[in-house]
Design a protein around this motif. Sequence first.
Motif, short mmCIF file in Angstrom:
data_model
loop_
_atom_site.label_atom_id
_atom_site.label_comp_id
_atom_site.label_asym_id
_atom_site.label_seq_id
_atom_site.Cartn_x
_atom_site.Cartn_y
_atom_site.Cartn_z
N ALA A 1 55.66 76.21 -61.66
CA ALA A 1 54.49 77.09 -61.59
C ALA A 1 54.85 78.48 -62.15
CB ALA A 1 54.01 77.20 -60.15
N LEU A 2 56.07 78.93 -61.88
CA LEU A 2 56.52 80.24 -62.38
C LEU A 2 56.56 80.25 -63.91
CD1 LEU A 2 59.58 81.58 -60.34
CD2 LEU A 2 57.46 82.79 -60.83
N ASN A 3 57.07 79.15 -64.48
CA ASN A 3 57.17 79.05 -65.94
C ASN A 3 55.83 79.22 -66.62
OD1 ASN A 3 59.90 78.73 -66.42
ND2 ASN A 3 59.86 76.52 -66.08
N LYS A 4 54.78 78.76 -65.92
CA LYS A 4 53.44 78.84 -66.53
C LYS A 4 52.90 80.27 -66.55
CE LYS A 4 52.77 74.15 -65.30
NZ LYS A 4 53.00 73.49 -64.02
N ASP B 1 49.59 86.61 -59.34
CA ASP B 1 49.70 85.14 -59.35
C ASP B 1 51.12 84.69 -59.00
OD1 ASP B 1 47.08 84.62 -59.87
OD2 ASP B 1 47.34 84.29 -62.03
N GLY B 2 52.09 85.42 -59.48
CA GLY B 2 53.48 85.11 -59.14
C GLY B 2 53.73 85.30 -57.66
N ASN C 1 62.03 73.10 -57.99
CA ASN C 1 61.50 73.02 -59.36
C ASN C 1 59.98 72.92 -59.39
OD1 ASN C 1 61.70 70.33 -58.43
ND2 ASN C 1 61.61 69.55 -60.52
N GLU C 2 59.40 72.61 -58.23
CA GLU C 2 57.94 72.59 -58.16
C GLU C 2 57.43 74.03 -58.27
OE1 GLU C 2 57.03 69.75 -55.10
OE2 GLU C 2 54.98 70.52 -54.97
N PHE D 1 51.04 74.51 -55.16
CA PHE D 1 51.19 75.78 -55.87
C PHE D 1 50.21 75.88 -57.03
CE2 PHE D 1 55.19 74.73 -53.85
CZ PHE D 1 55.49 75.92 -53.21
N LYS D 2 49.50 77.02 -57.04
CA LYS D 2 48.58 77.29 -58.14
C LYS D 2 49.37 77.34 -59.45
CE LYS D 2 45.53 80.95 -59.76
NZ LYS D 2 45.03 82.30 -59.45
#
Lengths: 266, 149
Positions: free
Chosen positions: A54-57, A193-194, A49-50, B72-73
């Motif tokens: 970041a993916l959700n953002k 970024d992903g 979930n960490e 993670f960025k």
Amino acid sequence: MIPFTRHLKLSVILLCGLTLRAHAAQAPQRIDIKELSKTVEDVVVPLPNEIFGALNKLGAVNWKAHVRTDKGTTFTERPRIALLLGTVIADGFVAVQAEDAPTVKEIGQRVLALAKGIGVGNSITPHAKAIIEAADKRNWEGVRQELDRTQNSVQQAMNEVHDEKLSQLVSLGGWLRGTEVLTSVVKEHFSPDGAELLHQPDLLSYFQTRLQAMPEFKLPIIRQIEDALIEVKPLIDVGNGRIPAESVKKVNEITTRLGHGIVTRD
Amino acid sequence: MNGFAKAFFRGGGLLAAVVMLQPVVSASVDDAQSFALQAAEPYVKEGFQVREDYWGGDLASGQKKAVRQQLFKGNEYWFWLGTEVDRAKVSVHIYDSDGKLAEDPDGWEKGHFAAAHVTPKTTGSYFIIVSVEESPEERTHWALVYGFR
């Protein structure tokens, strides 16, 4: 009498000491990392979930499309159960992202059954109950916290009985499933970024080292993972460069193949 | 000579003494963890998810240790350091993989608590350097926890 060389040495030390004292309250702007140990050991492996956070953002993710309903085979080999347990906990985090209460509840039960399979059921029972209760209340933050506690309790219980290797396999299973989902999401809507979220070379080296220290686990899946990590390493270890879409696709293929291998019998 | 300089000269440089740490299971480190979690508490209300896992150990006054952590960025991280030794002074700082100080300026040190904040500019490995600056004890237990949002 203090010999000259010693006097000089003391003076230099004193001078440096005074200089350092002046800056002691402030952290140095730079440190020499070459002096740091190159070996990544006993790291705290990030939870899926960490990465999902970041993916959700980066944009909306259709998490429901990544929820896995396949419950997986029942194994008797403890290393296989440990790997599967890690992936099932990771699936729990995916289900939380999707806010899929029935799946979360199933996962709570599945985690308990797997934990019993490797002899640490007692320490997991309260967490499994809490996962189910929190899912009933749709308290997603509560479920997330309990999944983290579950993984931590499983690993602590294993470490206490000197089953550290199984504990590492739980982390590895979770990391593989997390990476499979990450690459699946990024592959669908590629962005640099992903893709950068895959830049985890030290973590990969950590798992490689751990697997090399498990020669006693002669299961094909363990060796398949070991070989696959060698394939993945150059795809994500790009230094300051960017990870291209092709690499994301390739890592997804590899981790999907491994994921399938973890949940199905050889 | 202060503790920092002592450690620097005794160990042939603070970084030479750096080792990776494993979660330690002992009553004192558990106590230190309770303090680290206490430092983290206010941040939970701000949406930080605090990990259950943690690092711990013991250090002499002036000694430092480092842990490597994947960040993670896009996420924002706080690292909280605590010790059960009341009169100890501890610090925690974050460096990127090039050895450059990477933390945001709002980190803090308050006696036996310290915290460092980072919003990673890139995804990758970071070094978290923990230190017992001063302590009345020969060895001071410490624990480091982290949270993200």
